[in-house]
Design an enzyme around this catalytic site. Structure first.
Site, PDB file in Angstrom:
ATOM      1  N   ASP A  15     -16.917  -3.915  16.650  1.00 19.81           N
ATOM      2  CA  ASP A  15     -15.666  -4.668  16.754  1.00 19.81           C
ATOM      3  C   ASP A  15     -14.451  -3.808  16.415  1.00 19.81           C
ATOM      4  O   ASP A  15     -14.246  -3.468  15.250  1.00 19.81           O
ATOM      5  CB  ASP A  15     -15.774  -5.863  15.789  1.00 19.81           C
ATOM      6  CG  ASP A  15     -14.533  -6.710  15.780  1.00 19.81           C
ATOM      7  OD1 ASP A  15     -13.742  -6.631  16.737  1.00 19.81           O
ATOM      8  OD2 ASP A  15     -14.360  -7.472  14.804  1.00 19.81           O
ATOM      9  N   ASP A  27      -9.040  -4.980  21.487  1.00 18.88           N
ATOM     10  CA  ASP A  27     -10.024  -5.577  20.588  1.00 18.88           C
ATOM     11  C   ASP A  27     -11.323  -5.909  21.322  1.00 18.88           C
ATOM     12  O   ASP A  27     -11.391  -6.881  22.073  1.00 18.88           O
ATOM     13  CB  ASP A  27      -9.409  -6.843  19.982  1.00 18.88           C
ATOM     14  CG  ASP A  27     -10.355  -7.569  19.046  1.00 18.88           C
ATOM     15  OD1 ASP A  27     -11.413  -7.012  18.709  1.00 18.88           O
ATOM     16  OD2 ASP A  27     -10.028  -8.698  18.654  1.00 18.88           O
TER      17      ASP A  27
END
Ligand SMILES: *[C@@H]1O[C@H](CO)[C@@H](O)[C@H](O)[C@H]1NC(C)=O
Ligand SMILES: *[C@@H]1O[C@H](CO)[C@@H](O)[C@H](O)[C@H]1NC(C)=O
Length: 423
Positions: free
Chosen positions: A88, A309
């Site tokens: 992530d 992201d």
């Protein structure tokens, strides 16, 4: 190719370029939509998010991961214990479940503590785990057993990470962390501090997923822990202080190859020539300036702070922009699901983002993803993102990264974009 060449030239080189594959899985959102539980889950979550956002003492994560589709393997300890995590770029901590996770408190038998709403309604979050009837946290997850690792070092500090959907909490430990599964090519990072979760909220229920590996900067890490990849850079373990993310299209097939993370270099196999680097405006998230957007008849050159992201499955935009783009492309807002619905076969134009002096066009192949309910309806991947008045106002999530490989250049504090070479 590059890896082989490097090793041949440098012989017993310490630094490396390591490619680690991802797997595509069914997002929990799709399963809950199919099972009819998603709408209620969302309502409760919104209430919890609002409650947490009012409490300034609790830092909240931008990602909830309930619609995540890409996972990869890591290992921790000696001998290696393997975990499946979300890689992530929108967070900065590594945590996995601890062997003690799921030690059930005694008061979990009340009705509020059973079922998918446990994490919203049960007084003790530790009751809300992954197991049958949600009374045994972490049941389906792999758990880290520090007593079985000869390289483990106690840390002693606690951690808690709040998500819209619940929390992960426990204590910190230190050990060798390896990017890549057992038997795969690995980036080995000794002396890495990570979270050992002793309780997990139910959002991991039924997911083939153990934890999160955050790849953003130390400044946003809970407890200011050095993130694993930054730790690798600090120890000179990578060829270059950057990594490349290549994500494959999201389709109906699950449990299939989903992309590649290349640590220490640029992925020249899956990505075309670099288009440009954009300097980071803030090295917290991978945050930078986007100057304009255009989709169908809508355009705006207002300019925004955005983040790249991997942990967000859609494109988050300010409410007014998301609404305008949603209707310009023919999407229908579904308040229950909290997404724009569009026929899977819809012929729509691209979503064009201007970053620096280049326009990056996200094609329908990447901006439309399956809804998961077996119908001919899909999700138009733009959603209203509320940043509560601070931080970035857009999240460039997976649809953007499927279209363009993103090069997260930690050393030079910039993000690079290159066309993804997939068909
Ligand atoms: C992760 O490891 C599991 C178990 O060894 C394996 O089945 C899976 O394919 C691996 N995933 C990836 C993305 O390599
Ligand atoms: C979960 O609940 C169902 C239905 O109440 C029951 O049949 C099952 O045995 C329970 N499972 C466990 C592990 O307690």
């Amino acid at each position: 190719m590059r890896t082989v060449l490097l090793l041949a030239v440098l012989g017993c080189a310490v630094s490396a370029l390591v490619q680690v594959p991802l797997q595509k899985v069914e997002p929990i959102r799709n399963r809950m939509i199919r099972e009819g539980t998603w709408a209620e889950y969302r309502k409760k979550k919104d209430i919890r998010t609002l409650m947490i956002s009012k409490d300034a003492s609790v830092p909240q994560q931008v990602n909830d991961y309930e619609d995540e589709a890409y996972i990869g393997n890591i290992t921790i300890g000696t001998p290696e214990q393997q975990f499946t995590v979300i890689l992530d770029t929108g967070s900065a901590n590594l945590w996995i479940p601890d062997i003690t996770c799921g030690t059930k408190p005694g008061n979990c038998n009340q009705g509020a503590c059973k079922g998918a709403l446990c994490q919203f309604e049960c007084p003790d979050q530790a009751c809300c785990g992954a197991g049958p009837n949600y009374t045994d946290s972490c049941l389906q997850q792999n758990k880290f057993d520090a007593s079985k690792s000869s390289t483990y070092v106690k840390n002693g500090r606690n951690f808690i990470i709040e998500y819209g959907t619940g929390s992960a909490k426990g204590f910190l430990g230190q050990d060798t962390v390896r990017f890549g599964g057992i038997g795969q090519a690995q980036l080995v990072v000794p002396n890495t501090v990570f979270g050992q979760a002793t309780s997990l909220a139910a959002f991991f229920e039924g997911q083939p997923l153990d934890g999160i590996l955050g790849l953003a900067f130390q400044t946003i890490a809970v407890d200011q822990v050095t993130p694993p990849f930054i730790n690798a850079i600090n120890q000179n373990l990578v060829d270059q202080p950057l990594f490349t993310v290549f994500l494959e299209h999201e389709g109906d097939a699950n449990n299939v190859p989903g992309g590649v993370y290349t640590y220490g270099g640029i992925d020249t196999t899956n990505c075309g020539p670099l288009i440009a680097y954009q300097p980071l405006s803030s090295a917290t998230y991978y945050q930078f300036k986007m100057s304009a957007v255009k989709a169908g008849s809508y355009s705006s050159n207002k300019g925004w702070q955005v983040i790249s992201d991997t942990g967000t499955s859609l494109l988050g935009a300010p409410q007014a922009v998301a609404t305008a783009i949603g209707s310009a492309l023919g999407g229908t807002w579904n308040a229950d699901y909290g997404v724009y619905i569009i026929p899977c076969a819809a012929q729509i134009g691209s979503i064009d983002l201007t970053i620096g002096s280049n326009v990056y066009s996200i094609q329908p192949k990447n901006s439309i993803v399956p809804l998961g309910d077996g119908s001919s309806n899909c999700i138009l991947t733009i959603f209203p993102f509320n940043n509560f008045g601070f931080g970035p106002s857009w999240i460039l999530g997976d649809p953007f990264i499927r279209q363009y490989c993103n090069i997260y250049d930690v050393g030079n504090q910039q993000v690079g974009f290159a066309p993804s070479l997939q068909k």
